[in-house]
Write a protein that holds these residues in place. Structure first.
Motif, PDB file in Angstrom:
ATOM      1  N   LYS A 149      -1.624  -1.036   4.011  1.00  0.00           N
ATOM      2  CA  LYS A 149      -0.476  -0.305   3.442  1.00  0.00           C
ATOM      3  C   LYS A 149      -0.573   1.187   3.757  1.00  0.00           C
ATOM      4  O   LYS A 149       0.417   1.832   4.098  1.00  0.00           O
ATOM      5  CB  LYS A 149      -0.423  -0.509   1.928  1.00  0.00           C
ATOM      6  CG  LYS A 149       0.075  -1.878   1.494  1.00  0.00           C
ATOM      7  CD  LYS A 149       0.145  -1.937  -0.035  1.00  0.00           C
ATOM      8  CE  LYS A 149       0.680  -3.282  -0.516  1.00  0.00           C
ATOM      9  NZ  LYS A 149       0.726  -3.352  -2.004  1.00  0.00           N
ATOM     10  N   ILE A 150      -1.781   1.721   3.611  1.00  0.00           N
ATOM     11  CA  ILE A 150      -1.989   3.145   3.883  1.00  0.00           C
ATOM     12  C   ILE A 150      -1.659   3.460   5.329  1.00  0.00           C
ATOM     13  O   ILE A 150      -0.959   4.428   5.637  1.00  0.00           O
ATOM     14  CB  ILE A 150      -3.445   3.558   3.561  1.00  0.00           C
ATOM     15  CG1 ILE A 150      -3.698   3.479   2.058  1.00  0.00           C
ATOM     16  CG2 ILE A 150      -3.723   4.967   4.077  1.00  0.00           C
ATOM     17  CD1 ILE A 150      -5.151   3.664   1.674  1.00  0.00           C
ATOM     18  N   GLN A 151      -2.153   2.633   6.250  1.00  0.00           N
ATOM     19  CA  GLN A 151      -1.914   2.892   7.664  1.00  0.00           C
ATOM     20  C   GLN A 151      -0.436   2.768   8.013  1.00  0.00           C
ATOM     21  O   GLN A 151       0.074   3.544   8.827  1.00  0.00           O
ATOM     22  CB  GLN A 151      -2.751   1.947   8.518  1.00  0.00           C
ATOM     23  CG  GLN A 151      -4.247   2.232   8.431  1.00  0.00           C
ATOM     24  CD  GLN A 151      -5.040   1.595   9.558  1.00  0.00           C
ATOM     25  OE1 GLN A 151      -4.516   0.799  10.327  1.00  0.00           O
ATOM     26  NE2 GLN A 151      -6.297   1.939   9.638  1.00  0.00           N
ATOM     27  N   LYS A 152       0.273   1.835   7.388  1.00  0.00           N
ATOM     28  CA  LYS A 152       1.717   1.704   7.632  1.00  0.00           C
ATOM     29  C   LYS A 152       2.459   2.942   7.139  1.00  0.00           C
ATOM     30  O   LYS A 152       3.398   3.420   7.785  1.00  0.00           O
ATOM     31  CB  LYS A 152       2.256   0.444   6.950  1.00  0.00           C
ATOM     32  CG  LYS A 152       1.969  -0.840   7.714  1.00  0.00           C
ATOM     33  CD  LYS A 152       2.602  -2.039   7.020  1.00  0.00           C
ATOM     34  CE  LYS A 152       2.556  -3.293   7.896  1.00  0.00           C
ATOM     35  NZ  LYS A 152       1.216  -3.682   8.270  1.00  0.00           N
ATOM     36  N   CYS A 153       2.062   3.478   5.978  1.00  0.00           N
ATOM     37  CA  CYS A 153       2.683   4.706   5.448  1.00  0.00           C
ATOM     38  C   CYS A 153       2.397   5.897   6.369  1.00  0.00           C
ATOM     39  O   CYS A 153       3.287   6.711   6.642  1.00  0.00           O
ATOM     40  CB  CYS A 153       2.173   5.003   4.040  1.00  0.00           C
ATOM     41  SG  CYS A 153       2.793   3.895   2.764  1.00  0.00           S
ATOM     42  N   LEU A 168       1.635  10.090  -0.381  1.00  0.00           N
ATOM     43  CA  LEU A 168       1.038   8.817   0.015  1.00  0.00           C
ATOM     44  C   LEU A 168       0.708   7.974  -1.216  1.00  0.00           C
ATOM     45  O   LEU A 168       0.976   6.764  -1.245  1.00  0.00           O
ATOM     46  CB  LEU A 168      -0.227   9.070   0.846  1.00  0.00           C
ATOM     47  CG  LEU A 168      -1.017   7.842   1.300  1.00  0.00           C
ATOM     48  CD1 LEU A 168      -0.139   6.900   2.116  1.00  0.00           C
ATOM     49  CD2 LEU A 168      -2.236   8.277   2.124  1.00  0.00           C
ATOM     50  N   CYS A 169       0.179   8.618  -2.256  1.00  0.00           N
ATOM     51  CA  CYS A 169      -0.115   7.915  -3.516  1.00  0.00           C
ATOM     52  C   CYS A 169       1.158   7.299  -4.096  1.00  0.00           C
ATOM     53  O   CYS A 169       1.150   6.149  -4.549  1.00  0.00           O
ATOM     54  CB  CYS A 169      -0.712   8.881  -4.537  1.00  0.00           C
ATOM     55  SG  CYS A 169      -2.346   9.497  -4.134  1.00  0.00           S
ATOM     56  N   GLY A 173       1.964   3.530  -4.719  1.00  0.00           N
ATOM     57  CA  GLY A 173       2.159   3.124  -6.115  1.00  0.00           C
ATOM     58  C   GLY A 173       0.906   3.238  -6.956  1.00  0.00           C
ATOM     59  O   GLY A 173       0.661   2.402  -7.835  1.00  0.00           O
ATOM     60  N   MET A 174       0.102   4.292  -6.689  1.00  0.00           N
ATOM     61  CA  MET A 174      -1.131   4.509  -7.444  1.00  0.00           C
ATOM     62  C   MET A 174      -1.210   5.961  -7.870  1.00  0.00           C
ATOM     63  O   MET A 174      -0.632   6.849  -7.233  1.00  0.00           O
ATOM     64  CB  MET A 174      -2.364   4.162  -6.583  1.00  0.00           C
ATOM     65  CG  MET A 174      -2.456   2.709  -6.160  1.00  0.00           C
ATOM     66  SD  MET A 174      -3.893   2.396  -5.079  1.00  0.00           S
ATOM     67  CE  MET A 174      -5.255   2.679  -6.240  1.00  0.00           C
ATOM     68  N   SER A 175      -1.941   6.222  -8.960  1.00  0.00           N
ATOM     69  CA  SER A 175      -2.186   7.596  -9.367  1.00  0.00           C
ATOM     70  C   SER A 175      -3.138   8.234  -8.367  1.00  0.00           C
ATOM     71  O   SER A 175      -3.879   7.529  -7.663  1.00  0.00           O
ATOM     72  CB  SER A 175      -2.796   7.648 -10.766  1.00  0.00           C
ATOM     73  OG  SER A 175      -4.132   7.148 -10.736  1.00  0.00           O
ATOM     74  N   ARG A 176      -3.147   9.561  -8.315  1.00  0.00           N
ATOM     75  CA  ARG A 176      -3.999  10.246  -7.362  1.00  0.00           C
ATOM     76  C   ARG A 176      -5.477   9.938  -7.610  1.00  0.00           C
ATOM     77  O   ARG A 176      -6.234   9.689  -6.669  1.00  0.00           O
ATOM     78  CB  ARG A 176      -3.772  11.761  -7.429  1.00  0.00           C
ATOM     79  CG  ARG A 176      -4.618  12.539  -6.416  1.00  0.00           C
ATOM     80  CD  ARG A 176      -4.407  14.039  -6.519  1.00  0.00           C
ATOM     81  NE  ARG A 176      -5.323  14.749  -5.638  1.00  0.00           N
ATOM     82  CZ  ARG A 176      -5.066  15.054  -4.375  1.00  0.00           C
ATOM     83  NH1 ARG A 176      -3.916  14.705  -3.837  1.00  0.00           N
ATOM     84  NH2 ARG A 176      -5.952  15.709  -3.647  1.00  0.00           N
ATOM     85  N   THR A 177      -5.878   9.917  -8.890  1.00  0.00           N
ATOM     86  CA  THR A 177      -7.287   9.657  -9.222  1.00  0.00           C
ATOM     87  C   THR A 177      -7.699   8.247  -8.824  1.00  0.00           C
ATOM     88  O   THR A 177      -8.747   8.040  -8.190  1.00  0.00           O
ATOM     89  CB  THR A 177      -7.537   9.862 -10.721  1.00  0.00           C
ATOM     90  OG1 THR A 177      -7.212  11.217 -11.073  1.00  0.00           O
ATOM     91  CG2 THR A 177      -8.996   9.596 -11.064  1.00  0.00           C
ATOM     92  N   ALA A 178      -6.865   7.271  -9.184  1.00  0.00           N
ATOM     93  CA  ALA A 178      -7.176   5.878  -8.844  1.00  0.00           C
ATOM     94  C   ALA A 178      -7.195   5.682  -7.335  1.00  0.00           C
ATOM     95  O   ALA A 178      -8.061   4.985  -6.790  1.00  0.00           O
ATOM     96  CB  ALA A 178      -6.159   4.943  -9.486  1.00  0.00           C
ATOM     97  N   PHE A 179      -6.249   6.326  -6.671  1.00  0.00           N
ATOM     98  CA  PHE A 179      -6.163   6.210  -5.206  1.00  0.00           C
ATOM     99  C   PHE A 179      -7.394   6.826  -4.546  1.00  0.00           C
ATOM    100  O   PHE A 179      -7.997   6.237  -3.647  1.00  0.00           O
ATOM    101  CB  PHE A 179      -4.888   6.903  -4.717  1.00  0.00           C
ATOM    102  CG  PHE A 179      -4.653   6.795  -3.236  1.00  0.00           C
ATOM    103  CD1 PHE A 179      -4.237   5.593  -2.676  1.00  0.00           C
ATOM    104  CD2 PHE A 179      -4.838   7.891  -2.404  1.00  0.00           C
ATOM    105  CE1 PHE A 179      -4.014   5.490  -1.308  1.00  0.00           C
ATOM    106  CE2 PHE A 179      -4.622   7.802  -1.041  1.00  0.00           C
ATOM    107  CZ  PHE A 179      -4.203   6.592  -0.490  1.00  0.00           C
TER     108      PHE A 179
END
Length: 250
Positions: A149-153, A168-169, A173-179
């Motif tokens: 997903k990250i690479q597609k973004c 990107l976070c 669909g994630m918080s910055r800390t969790a990501f």
């Protein structure tokens, strides 16, 4: 342009369709555009004692600007004059007795050509990600899916200079800390460093192909200019892009 009558006329007519800046000092042409990243540069036949063909050659010799289309204005358009001026690298040569409709059409054509070229560069980058860029994922399918997903973004926003980790976070669909914690756990580096390694991997592959110059690669990867891209490449690999092509590729 130093001809205020012509520059004023062009500014008035072109401003209806484009954002226009006028410079009458040749030295500003090679210092300011890299910050504004113009779509097209129009150079008059002479600018305060400097021949437009010389200025055009200087633009095309600058690694930060060589990929920007240039239209050179000339007084005569006989074969001898045309051939003498086209050698400076101008993308288009136009008469100073300007047909504004034709000039607008040429500007749009150059912008569209550059946009199409950028799309081809994206396709090349997507198809030729270097092998040493692929991260080894051993924590299971969920981690592999996240990296995909990250690479597609990143691929979708490759040319965007302002695409941040926060964006990107949000896309993931994630918080910055969790990501941050998840990416650091999977690949062993922060999201910022992961993005950098992603772009530098593409840059190295494109340089190795010898099909693209430094300015084109910098534009594709969303860097403000070729100099800043060169700085980041050297920080990452310990060698400048041109040194990599000369010394590593031979």
């Amino acid at each position: 342009m130093a001809d205020t009558e012509l520059s004023g006329y062009l500014h008035e007519r072109l401003s209806k369709n484009f954002q226009v800046s006028v410079f009458d000092n040749p030295e500003l042409v090679c210092s300011s555009p890299t910050q504004r990243n113009p779509d097209v540069i129009i150079v008059d036949e002479t600018v305060n004692g400097i021949y437009g063909s010389e200025l055009c050659s200087e633009i095309k010799a600058d690694t930060c600007m060589c990929n920007i289309p240039v239209i050179l204005l000339i007084s005569l358009c006989d074969s001898e004059s045309y051939l003498a001026h086209i050698g400076c690298g101008a993308d288009k040569v136009e008469l100073r007795m300007i047909n504004v409709c034709k000039l607008k059409a040429d500007i749009i054509a150059l912008i569209n050509h550059r946009a199409a070229q950028k799309e081809r560069l994206k396709e090349f980058a997507a198809a030729t990600l270097p092998a040493d860029h692929s991260e080894k994922v051993s924590q299971g399918d969920s981690d592999a899916i996240l990296i995909d997903k990250i690479q597609k973004c990143l691929e979708k926003n490759l040319s965007s200079e302002k695409y941040t980790v926060e964006m990107l976070c949000a896309d993931i669909g994630m918080s910055r800390t969790a990501f941050y914690n998840r990416v650091k756990f999977i690949v062993g580096k922060s999201p910022t460093n992961y993005i950098l390694s992603y772009k530098m991997g593409i840059a190295k592959t494109m340089l190795a192909s010898r099909q693209y110059n430094v300015s084109e690669i910098a534009t594709l990867l969303g860097y403000c200019d070729a100099k800043y891209f060169g700085k980041k490449f050297k920080e990452f690999y310990g060698i400048s892009p041109m040194q990599y092509v000369r010394d590593v590729m031979g």
